[in-house]
Design an enzyme around this catalytic site. Structure first.
Site, PDB file in Angstrom:
ATOM      1  N   SER A 117      -8.539  25.393  -0.522  1.00  9.71           N
ATOM      2  CA  SER A 117      -8.313  25.289   0.913  1.00  9.71           C
ATOM      3  C   SER A 117      -8.571  26.650   1.571  1.00  9.71           C
ATOM      4  CB  SER A 117      -6.895  24.778   1.177  1.00  9.71           C
ATOM      5  OG  SER A 117      -6.733  24.419   2.516  1.00  9.71           O
ATOM      6  N   HIS A 171      -6.774  15.967   0.400  1.00 13.42           N
ATOM      7  CA  HIS A 171      -6.865  17.427   0.347  1.00 13.42           C
ATOM      8  C   HIS A 171      -6.455  17.971  -1.020  1.00 13.42           C
ATOM      9  CE1 HIS A 171      -7.559  21.270   2.053  1.00 13.42           C
ATOM     10  NE2 HIS A 171      -6.310  21.674   1.960  1.00 13.42           N
TER      11      HIS A 171
END
Length: 701
Positions: free
Chosen positions: A559, A674
């Protein structure tokens, strides 16, 4: 060869999430990576070892409390890959093999409904604990379907509250009403894709006709509503997140007024019964006193809302110490602080009103156990029982509805976790112990400090054999959003890296929260390169200490940590031997136009503003790939169903690196959100892929 610049993006077509051309490109790259990295016995063995760790029956089932005396847990294993939501009693939880009451079997539900359901969490109605709102994600996305569930009948309520797939915000008011923010078509969402409108929805009525109680602006990140059902302290709040760090909140009164909660926009605050706590992110002057960033302040909520500004300082930071978090029990407040990234736990107890002439001493993590005085009354401070001195301890849960019990866990990089049950003022009972997943004999944990480019001392931890010659080393970091990286036991890293002779390093670079708001702000917006300089300094320090060499140093992050990896690749390629970036953010020209990206502009800047693009352009990995540079090999991992960081970031970077002839491997999971994986089988595959890539590039195995 292509050099990416503003307005020139030949790989924009890879942002087409499910387009035929993009999907074909992904299939081809996946096939090449699978063929190159998974076709030997070493990969199969690593995958099997990782799966043993992830599915181990003797893992600690970390429970949560919901105010009814039960121990709730969500559990996945080889038999239940999607998972079981379940609960048990304390008497049963104490047993080596508790008898669990299964509330919802997600594998059975997915099979019955032919849906790829992934658990998205649950909100239980208080009091009573008979109804709940279950969130179900298709493939692990942030967007969820919300459905009302009856815990007595173990069925979904036929005419209950139901929301279609969206990034919704839902909160119980009572059995017949909830607050809802969701996607109801044009105008209902912010530019970041989150709810802009909050409605009060009554059972049995159309959602579109529900009363609108609050609206934010399109440029806000989101809006929210909450209801506190504590008897005698029932309160309702609404608010708008102006950006990632600034929120304006209002108290909804029974007569329909909206009263501002008068704290700074960038402060974090919470209310527990009569108490208001305010955690500052920037200096705050109140009644002639300036409280520093990173302080924790207490006041009586009703007095403060009425205009009183007398505050008690519960915590103030110093150069080595920051507040990590705080959590309430029924009558006490537990503080978790970080001292050079080592967690310390203390308990504060409000004593009631103070004498008018009582002194107000400054309070930091190193303060003696003495009363803390101020307008918020007198508070006693004592150490919390059960906190480990040498390892990391954290509060798993408290139950402020019922009493002063707390669940506390302690662990270290080399020590499996223990879970204990304590009560403020009493001893701690060990309930569970995590098994050892690897042999740590001869390994140590050492903390060092690297000196960054501007002279800042940056802490990092090295795990492994301190007598080993310079060898394969895996360095990880994050450096953003005020997130702190602390010690934890990782059986997968232990088996696949440490047990094979590698060293593991965690860098606590600026941008994180290890030293509070100042550490975060030091790498905010135009100062983002400070985080990359810190990480580079750690890499250089590892070499200087003889722990590794540039050729044997691998780095990994996800991320925002994936952005860190991209910046290290393009800014400091000579320092590392291999790079792994998971669900990475890489195109800083278009990040704010992809999925939830607009919500991060407070962290990075606004690329549409020329002044901001000038500094973003300086480090945007996608815009800084150049021909003829000796870049280290790269593995990019993402998910088609990541609806937070668009997979287009990783796709476009892989395509550009490949065009220049660089060594780039790419794998995109079809689901996982994610987290890039939605079950343990996928996690094991991706972890094995990562470690196989690293060992081949760094260790020749």
């Amino acid at each position: 060869m292509t050099l990416i610049d503003e307005g020139d993006d030949p790989y924009r077509w890879l942002e087409d999430l499910d387009g035929a051309d993009a999907a074909g490109w992904v299939r081809d790259r996946n096939a090449a990576t699978v063929a190159a990295l998974t076709g030997d016995d070493a990969f199969v063995a690593a995958q099997a070892e990782i799966r043993q760790v992830l599915d181990a029956d003797d893992r600690i089932p970390y429970p949560g409390w919901r105010g009814d005396g039960h121990y709730y847990d969500y559990w996945r294993d080889a038999v239940h890959p999607r998972g079981l939501w379940r609960r048990t009693t304390l008497a049963q939880y104490r047993r080596p093999e508790p008898a669990w009451d299964v509330l919802l079997d997600l594998d059975a539900l997915a099979a019955a409904e032919d849906e790829n359901w992934v658990w998205g969490g649950v909100t239980v109605l208080k009091p009573g604990h008979r109804r709940c709102l279950v969130s179900l994600s298709r493939g692990g996305k942030d967007a969820v379907v919300v459905r009302e569930y009856d815990l007595d009948t173990r069925t979904f309520v036929a005419d209950g509250f139901t929301l279609a797939e969206a990034k919704s915000d839902v909160t119980w008011i009572d059995v017949d009403r909830i607050y809802v923010g969701t996607d109801l078509g044009p105008g209902s969402l912010t530019a970041s894709g989150y709810p802009r409108v909050i409605r009060r929805w009554r059972r049995g009525t159309p959602l579109t006709e529900a009363e609108i109680v609050y609206e934010g602006q399109v440029d806000d990140v989101s809006v929210y509503a909450s209801h506190d059902p504590t008897p005698g302290y029932e309160r309702d709040f609404v608010g708008r997140s102006l950006d990632f760090y600034r929120t304006r909140s209002l108290l909804l009164t029974p007569d329909g007024r909206q009263l501002p909660v008068p704290v700074p926009d960038d402060a974090q605050w919470d209310v527990h019964r009569e108490w208001l706590l305010v955690r500052t992110r920037s200096p705050w002057e109140v009644a002639g006193v300036t409280h520093p960033a990173g302080a924790l302040l207490a006041a009586r909520f009703d007095d403060f809302l009425a205009g009183g500004r007398e505050l008690t300082v519960l915590f103030e930071p110093d150069e080595r110490t920051a507040l990590s978090y705080h959590v309430w029990t029924r009558h006490h407040l537990i503080l978790a602080t970080l001292v050079d990234v080592r967690r310390r736990l203390a308990v504060l107890t409000p004593d009631g009103p103070e004498p008018a002439d009582a002194p107000q001493p400054a309070v930091g993590s190193g303060s003696p156990d003495r009363p803390v005085a101020g307008g918020g009354g007198r508070w006693r401070r004592e150490p919390l029982a059960g906190a480990a001195e040498d390892d990391d301890s954290w509060i798993v849960d408290t139950d402020p509805d019922l009493g002063d019990d707390y669940l506390i866990a302690s662990t270290g990089y080399l020590r499996p976790a223990t879970l204990g049950l304590g009560r403020i003022g009493g001893p701690v009972e060990v309930l569970k112990r995590e098994p050892a997943f690897f042999d740590a004999t001869g390994m140590t944990v050492r903390q060092f400090f690297a000196t960054s480019a501007d002279g800042t001392r940056v802490p990092y931890s090295v795990v492994g054999d301190p007598t080993a010659a310079a060898g394969p080393t895996l360095l990880t970091g994050y450096g953003g959003f005020e997130v702190s990286l602390t010690a934890h036991y990782d059986g997968v890293v232990g088996r696949c890296w440490l047990a094979r002779g590698g060293s593991y390093v965690v860098a606590n670079i600026r941008g994180g929260g290890e030293y509070g708001p100042r550490w975060h702000r030091a790498a905010l917006r135009e100062n983002r390169p400070r985080a990359y300089e810190d990480f580079a300094a750690v890499a250089e320090d590892l070499v200087a200490r003889g722990i590794t060499t540039p050729e044997k140093l691998g780095i990994e992050g996800g991320s925002n940590g994936g952005l860190l990896m991209g910046a290290m690749l393009t800014r400091y390629p000579m320092l590392v031997g291999a790079v792994v970036a998971n669900v990475p953010l890489l195109d800083m020209r278009r990040f704010h136009r992809l999925l939830a990206g607009a919500s991060w502009m407070a962290e990075y800047g606004d690329p549409d503003l020329p002044a901001d693009w000038a500094f973003l352009r300086g480090y945007s990995p996608y815009h800084n790939v150049r021909p003829g540079v000796r870049y280290p090999p790269v593995l990019l991992v993402t998910s088609t169903r990541d609806d937070r960081v668009h997979p287009g970031h990783a796709r476009k970077m892989a395509a550009l690196l490949g065009e220049h002839g660089y060594d780039v491997s790419y794998y995109e999971n079809v689901e996982g959100g994610h987290g890039a994986a939605s079950n343990n089988e996928q996690r094991a595959f991706l972890s094995a892929l990562t470690f196989r890539f690293l060992w081949r590039r760094l260790g020749g195995r």
